[in-house]
Design an enzyme around this catalytic site. Sequence first.
Site, PDB file in Angstrom:
ATOM      1  N   ASP A 155      -8.805  -0.376  15.339  1.00 61.50           N
ATOM      2  CA  ASP A 155      -9.854  -0.480  14.301  1.00 61.50           C
ATOM      3  C   ASP A 155     -11.193   0.128  14.695  1.00 61.50           C
ATOM      4  O   ASP A 155     -12.238  -0.283  14.187  1.00 61.50           O
ATOM      5  CB  ASP A 155     -10.075  -1.963  13.912  1.00 61.50           C
ATOM      6  CG  ASP A 155      -8.797  -2.630  13.457  1.00 61.50           C
ATOM      7  OD1 ASP A 155      -7.978  -1.962  12.825  1.00 61.50           O
ATOM      8  OD2 ASP A 155      -8.625  -3.832  13.749  1.00 61.50           O
ATOM      9  N   GLU A 213      -7.681  -2.210  -1.943  1.00 65.12           N
ATOM     10  CA  GLU A 213      -6.844  -1.321  -1.129  1.00 65.12           C
ATOM     11  C   GLU A 213      -5.977  -0.440  -2.023  1.00 65.12           C
ATOM     12  O   GLU A 213      -5.912   0.781  -1.851  1.00 65.12           O
ATOM     13  CB  GLU A 213      -5.956  -2.137  -0.190  1.00 65.12           C
ATOM     14  CG  GLU A 213      -6.730  -2.863   0.889  1.00 65.12           C
ATOM     15  CD  GLU A 213      -5.815  -3.516   1.922  1.00 65.12           C
ATOM     16  OE1 GLU A 213      -4.622  -3.713   1.637  1.00 65.12           O
ATOM     17  OE2 GLU A 213      -6.305  -3.823   3.014  1.00 65.12           O
ATOM     18  N   ASN A 263       0.838  -1.214   0.000  1.00 66.09           N
ATOM     19  CA  ASN A 263       0.000   0.000   0.000  1.00 66.09           C
ATOM     20  C   ASN A 263       0.866   1.255   0.000  1.00 66.09           C
ATOM     21  O   ASN A 263       0.578   2.216  -0.724  1.00 66.09           O
ATOM     22  CB  ASN A 263      -0.940   0.006   1.207  1.00 66.09           C
ATOM     23  CG  ASN A 263      -2.142  -0.877   0.993  1.00 66.09           C
ATOM     24  OD1 ASN A 263      -3.078  -0.493   0.297  1.00 66.09           O
ATOM     25  ND2 ASN A 263      -2.121  -2.075   1.563  1.00 66.09           N
ATOM     26  N   LEU A 322      -0.391  -0.035  18.372  1.00 69.68           N
ATOM     27  CA  LEU A 322      -1.360   0.994  18.720  1.00 69.68           C
ATOM     28  C   LEU A 322      -0.681   2.368  18.650  1.00 69.68           C
ATOM     29  O   LEU A 322       0.474   2.515  19.047  1.00 69.68           O
ATOM     30  CB  LEU A 322      -1.826   0.724  20.153  1.00 69.68           C
ATOM     31  CG  LEU A 322      -3.277   0.981  20.538  1.00 69.68           C
ATOM     32  CD1 LEU A 322      -4.258   0.395  19.542  1.00 69.68           C
ATOM     33  CD2 LEU A 322      -3.531   0.450  21.938  1.00 69.68           C
ATOM     34  N   ASN A 332      -6.121   4.762   8.879  1.00 67.73           N
ATOM     35  CA  ASN A 332      -5.656   3.373   8.762  1.00 67.73           C
ATOM     36  C   ASN A 332      -6.487   2.661   7.697  1.00 67.73           C
ATOM     37  O   ASN A 332      -7.596   3.084   7.382  1.00 67.73           O
ATOM     38  CB  ASN A 332      -5.824   2.674  10.115  1.00 67.73           C
ATOM     39  CG  ASN A 332      -5.330   1.241  10.078  1.00 67.73           C
ATOM     40  OD1 ASN A 332      -4.288   0.942   9.502  1.00 67.73           O
ATOM     41  ND2 ASN A 332      -6.088   0.335  10.681  1.00 67.73           N
ATOM     42  N   HIS A 385      -7.990  -1.235   6.815  1.00 70.12           N
ATOM     43  CA  HIS A 385      -8.207  -2.560   7.397  1.00 70.12           C
ATOM     44  C   HIS A 385      -8.803  -3.473   6.326  1.00 70.12           C
ATOM     45  O   HIS A 385      -9.719  -3.062   5.604  1.00 70.12           O
ATOM     46  CB  HIS A 385      -9.159  -2.440   8.594  1.00 70.12           C
ATOM     47  CG  HIS A 385      -9.326  -3.725   9.331  1.00 70.12           C
ATOM     48  ND1 HIS A 385      -8.386  -4.207  10.204  1.00 70.12           N
ATOM     49  CD2 HIS A 385     -10.310  -4.656   9.289  1.00 70.12           C
ATOM     50  CE1 HIS A 385      -8.781  -5.371  10.691  1.00 70.12           C
ATOM     51  NE2 HIS A 385      -9.946  -5.663  10.151  1.00 70.12           N
ATOM     52  N   LEU A 393       1.333  -2.359  12.860  1.00 74.68           N
ATOM     53  CA  LEU A 393       0.671  -3.281  13.786  1.00 74.68           C
ATOM     54  C   LEU A 393       0.594  -2.793  15.230  1.00 74.68           C
ATOM     55  O   LEU A 393      -0.028  -3.453  16.051  1.00 74.68           O
ATOM     56  CB  LEU A 393       1.381  -4.645  13.747  1.00 74.68           C
ATOM     57  CG  LEU A 393       1.310  -5.347  12.392  1.00 74.68           C
ATOM     58  CD1 LEU A 393       2.061  -6.671  12.431  1.00 74.68           C
ATOM     59  CD2 LEU A 393      -0.131  -5.571  11.972  1.00 74.68           C
TER      60      LEU A 393
HETATM   61  C1  GRF Z   1      -3.174  -4.528   4.341  1.00 73.31           C
HETATM   62  O1  GRF Z   1      -3.969  -5.618   4.055  1.00 73.31           O
HETATM   63  C2  GRF Z   1      -3.895  -3.575   5.249  1.00 73.31           C
HETATM   64  O2  GRF Z   1      -5.260  -3.645   5.139  1.00 73.31           O
HETATM   65  C3  GRF Z   1      -3.479  -4.045   6.626  1.00 73.31           C
HETATM   66  O3  GRF Z   1      -2.186  -4.529   6.480  1.00 73.31           O
HETATM   67  C4  GRF Z   1      -1.949  -4.930   5.150  1.00 73.31           C
HETATM   68  C5  GRF Z   1      -0.706  -4.239   4.690  1.00 73.31           C
HETATM   69  O4  GRF Z   1      -0.245  -4.747   3.492  1.00 73.31           O
HETATM   70  N1  GRF Z   1      -3.651  -2.994   7.579  1.00 73.31           N
HETATM   71  P1  GRF Z   1       0.981  -4.085   2.773  1.00 73.31           P
HETATM   72  O5  GRF Z   1       2.167  -4.085   3.738  1.00 73.31           O
HETATM   73  O6  GRF Z   1       0.595  -2.673   2.404  1.00 73.31           O
HETATM   74  O7  GRF Z   1       1.270  -4.914   1.583  1.00 73.31           O
END
Ligand code: GRF
Length: 190
Positions: free
Chosen positions: A146, A175, A15, A88, A103, A105, A86
């Site tokens: 979340d 995403e 992402n 908080l 964020n 999810h 990951l």
């Molecule tokens: C994604 O699926 C996002 O929704 C979650 O963690 C994952 C991150 O994937 N929070 P990447 O590291 O961007 O490939």
Amino acid sequence: MKKRIAIFASGSGSNAQKIMEHFKYDGQAEVALILSNNPDAYVLQRADNFEVPTHVFDRHALYQTDEIVNLLAKLQIDLVVLAGFLWLVPQNLLDKYPNKIINIHPALLPAYGGKGMYGDRVHQAVLHAGEEESGITIHFVNEQFDEGEIIYQARFRIEPNDGLEVIKFKGQQLEHLHYPKVIENLLKRM
Ligand code: GRF
């Protein structure tokens, strides 16, 4: 001056990659910093490829000091984007960036979220429940995992034979398509 984005990520950073690509030639905003708690995270390599500065920190720095808040202030960061981060977010950061930390999810919150719900576990829970659809949620970040206000959701159908890899892929596609655009729209309103 361009709006400045900081991305927090703990892992691969696909992402983060899409966001860096999206804003690379943008006149309005730029990715100014990638931060990670994981010195081995592939996202750091991706940042190097885009010549985006990186910063690695540990638990102590994030939770016991103002190191990160001060760094974001120094770099005049406008928006904090979590992309596979990951941990908080601590209160000092939430206070400095009210409604400016978001964020993503990989499910349709408020279902399939909360502590421990990340990565494959989310998709496995969705499959196990026999859901006919899943999706992605982009939301503001607060002091709970979340639970912040939802900004945007997108959905996909789960076909009868779809396994873990397929729904993971469908979610990732959404995403990558939507996160950069949602960020762009948020920045326009800031
Ligand atoms: C994604 O699926 C996002 O929704 C979650 O963690 C994952 C991150 O994937 N929070 P990447 O590291 O961007 O490939």
